[in-house]
Enzyme design. Structure first.
Site, PDB file in Angstrom:
ATOM      1  N   GLY A  11       0.926  -1.344   0.014  1.00  0.00           N
ATOM      2  CA  GLY A  11       0.035  -0.087  -0.130  1.00  0.00           C
ATOM      3  C   GLY A  11       0.760   1.287   0.017  1.00  0.00           C
ATOM      4  N   ASN A  13       1.745   3.029  -2.626  1.00  0.00           N
ATOM      5  CA  ASN A  13       0.905   4.013  -3.488  1.00  0.00           C
ATOM      6  C   ASN A  13      -0.266   4.508  -2.760  1.00  0.00           C
ATOM      7  OD1 ASN A  13       2.148   4.331  -6.472  1.00  0.00           O
ATOM      8  ND2 ASN A  13       2.384   2.139  -5.824  1.00  0.00           N
ATOM      9  N   LEU A  92      -8.946  -9.013 -13.090  1.00  0.00           N
ATOM     10  CA  LEU A  92     -10.371  -8.522 -13.022  1.00  0.00           C
ATOM     11  C   LEU A  92     -11.120  -8.987 -14.098  1.00  0.00           C
ATOM     12  CD1 LEU A  92      -9.669  -4.745 -11.836  1.00  0.00           C
ATOM     13  CD2 LEU A  92     -10.766  -6.540 -10.457  1.00  0.00           C
ATOM     14  N   ASN A 106      -5.250   2.332 -13.076  1.00  0.00           N
ATOM     15  CA  ASN A 106      -4.094   1.240 -12.567  1.00  0.00           C
ATOM     16  C   ASN A 106      -2.805   2.023 -12.614  1.00  0.00           C
ATOM     17  OD1 ASN A 106      -2.968  -1.073 -11.638  1.00  0.00           O
ATOM     18  ND2 ASN A 106      -2.304  -1.537 -13.642  1.00  0.00           N
ATOM     19  N   HIS A 108       1.159   0.888 -13.152  1.00  0.00           N
ATOM     20  CA  HIS A 108       2.052  -0.191 -13.568  1.00  0.00           C
ATOM     21  C   HIS A 108       3.675   0.324 -13.573  1.00  0.00           C
ATOM     22  CE1 HIS A 108       3.013  -3.954 -15.530  1.00  0.00           C
ATOM     23  NE2 HIS A 108       3.964  -3.294 -16.247  1.00  0.00           N
ATOM     24  N   GLU A 142      -7.713  -6.353 -21.918  1.00  0.00           N
ATOM     25  CA  GLU A 142      -6.661  -6.864 -21.890  1.00  0.00           C
ATOM     26  C   GLU A 142      -5.499  -6.390 -20.874  1.00  0.00           C
ATOM     27  OE1 GLU A 142      -3.303  -7.367 -25.181  1.00  0.00           O
ATOM     28  OE2 GLU A 142      -4.996  -6.654 -25.985  1.00  0.00           O
ATOM     29  N   ASP A 144      -2.659  -4.680 -18.546  1.00  0.00           N
ATOM     30  CA  ASP A 144      -1.895  -3.782 -18.682  1.00  0.00           C
ATOM     31  C   ASP A 144      -1.969  -2.892 -20.255  1.00  0.00           C
ATOM     32  OD1 ASP A 144      -0.859  -4.020 -16.123  1.00  0.00           O
ATOM     33  OD2 ASP A 144       0.546  -5.473 -17.135  1.00  0.00           O
ATOM     34  N   GLU A 173       6.438   6.554  -9.178  1.00  0.00           N
ATOM     35  CA  GLU A 173       4.628   5.879  -9.023  1.00  0.00           C
ATOM     36  C   GLU A 173       4.465   6.853  -7.871  1.00  0.00           C
ATOM     37  OE1 GLU A 173       4.286   1.990  -8.555  1.00  0.00           O
ATOM     38  OE2 GLU A 173       6.133   1.456  -9.378  1.00  0.00           O
TER      39      GLU A 173
HETATM   40  C1  GRF Z   1       3.723  -0.918  -7.495  1.00  0.00           C
HETATM   41  O1  GRF Z   1       4.970  -1.252  -7.988  1.00  0.00           O
HETATM   42  C2  GRF Z   1       2.673  -0.829  -8.585  1.00  0.00           C
HETATM   43  O2  GRF Z   1       3.086  -0.342  -9.893  1.00  0.00           O
HETATM   44  C3  GRF Z   1       2.289  -2.470  -8.952  1.00  0.00           C
HETATM   45  O3  GRF Z   1       2.103  -2.932  -7.673  1.00  0.00           O
HETATM   46  C4  GRF Z   1       3.049  -2.286  -6.770  1.00  0.00           C
HETATM   47  C5  GRF Z   1       2.171  -1.914  -5.589  1.00  0.00           C
HETATM   48  O4  GRF Z   1       3.102  -1.567  -4.491  1.00  0.00           O
HETATM   49  N1  GRF Z   1       0.950  -2.268  -9.626  1.00  0.00           N
HETATM   50  P1  GRF Z   1       2.333  -0.810  -3.260  1.00  0.00           P
HETATM   51  O5  GRF Z   1       1.459  -1.763  -2.803  1.00  0.00           O
HETATM   52  O6  GRF Z   1       1.710   0.420  -3.674  1.00  0.00           O
HETATM   53  O7  GRF Z   1       3.420  -0.407  -2.399  1.00  0.00           O
END
Ligand code: GRF
Length: 207
Positions: A11, A13, A92, A106, A108, A142, A144, A173
């Protein structure tokens, strides 16, 4: 704008989105953090911030569609208008993705369309790439794929391993995910011809 964040783990992000609320003129409000994993670290982050949480364990459902329908019910009950995947580690179903079309985003850890899927950083290193990055995009069935809202570029350094590279990408990110959510909340992001437009302009063409 009311936002739901879907997580399965750490978590970080989610934390970046929580912390973004400290910035001036930040209008999105996280109304739900939903996890499919009961002991996800991100749930503690949400609780600490006073954000409502829910756990819906995919193992309690007979198939993906029923699990996804339960998630849609919980998200709708929260009043969320935007759904952010933040390390949510379940595929999903197409009905779920269609239901939330252009309201589901999302993050990525690569510059899409390069390096879709899992184990991204090791594959970037194995390919000898000098630049990688991260992408926030609207979700399409599809994996990503989908209209790209924002990307960041990150250099690959000599001597990097997957962990050092992941840490450098993660910093970006944490910068671009709140930025994307903010732009959507401000009504600056539209989708035309399956291409995201920022202030009416194509910034990141989907190849
Ligand atoms: C991140 O690297 C994100 O890009 C990917 O999963 C990871 C999640 O990290 N989709 P966090 O749980 O947000 O720390």
């Amino acid at each position: 704008m009311k936002v739901a964040v879907l997580i399965s783990g750490r978590g970080s992000n989610l934390q970046a989105l929580i912390d973004a609320a400290e910035a001036p003129y930040w209008t999105p409000e996280i109304v739900l953090v939903l996890s499919n994993v009961a002991d996800a670290q991100g749930l503690e982050r949400a609780e600490k911030a006073g954000i409502p949480t829910a756990v819906i364990n995919h193992k309690d459902f007979q198939d993906r569609e029923t699990f996804d329908a339960a998630m849609t019910d919980a998200i709708e009950a929260s009043g969320a208008e935007l759904v952010c995947l933040a390390g949510f580690m379940r595929l999903l179903s197409t009905p779920f993705i269609k239901h939330w079309k252009n309201r589901l985003i999302n993050i990525h850890p690569s510059r899409l369309p390069a390096f879709k899927g899992l184990d991204v950083h090791q594959r970037v290193l194995d390919a000898g790439e000098k630049i990688t990055g991260c992408t926030v995009h609207f979700v399409r069935p599809e994996m990503d794929t989908g209209p790209i809202i924002i990307q960041a570029s990150v250099p690959v350094h000599d001597g990097d391993d997957a962990d050092t590279l992941a840490a450098r990408v993660l910093e970006q990110e944490h910068r671009i995910y709140p930025q994307a959510v903010r732009m959507i909340a401000e009504g600056r992001v539209t989708v035309g011809g399956d291409q995201a437009l920022i202030d009416g302009k194509i910034l990141y063409p989907n190849e």
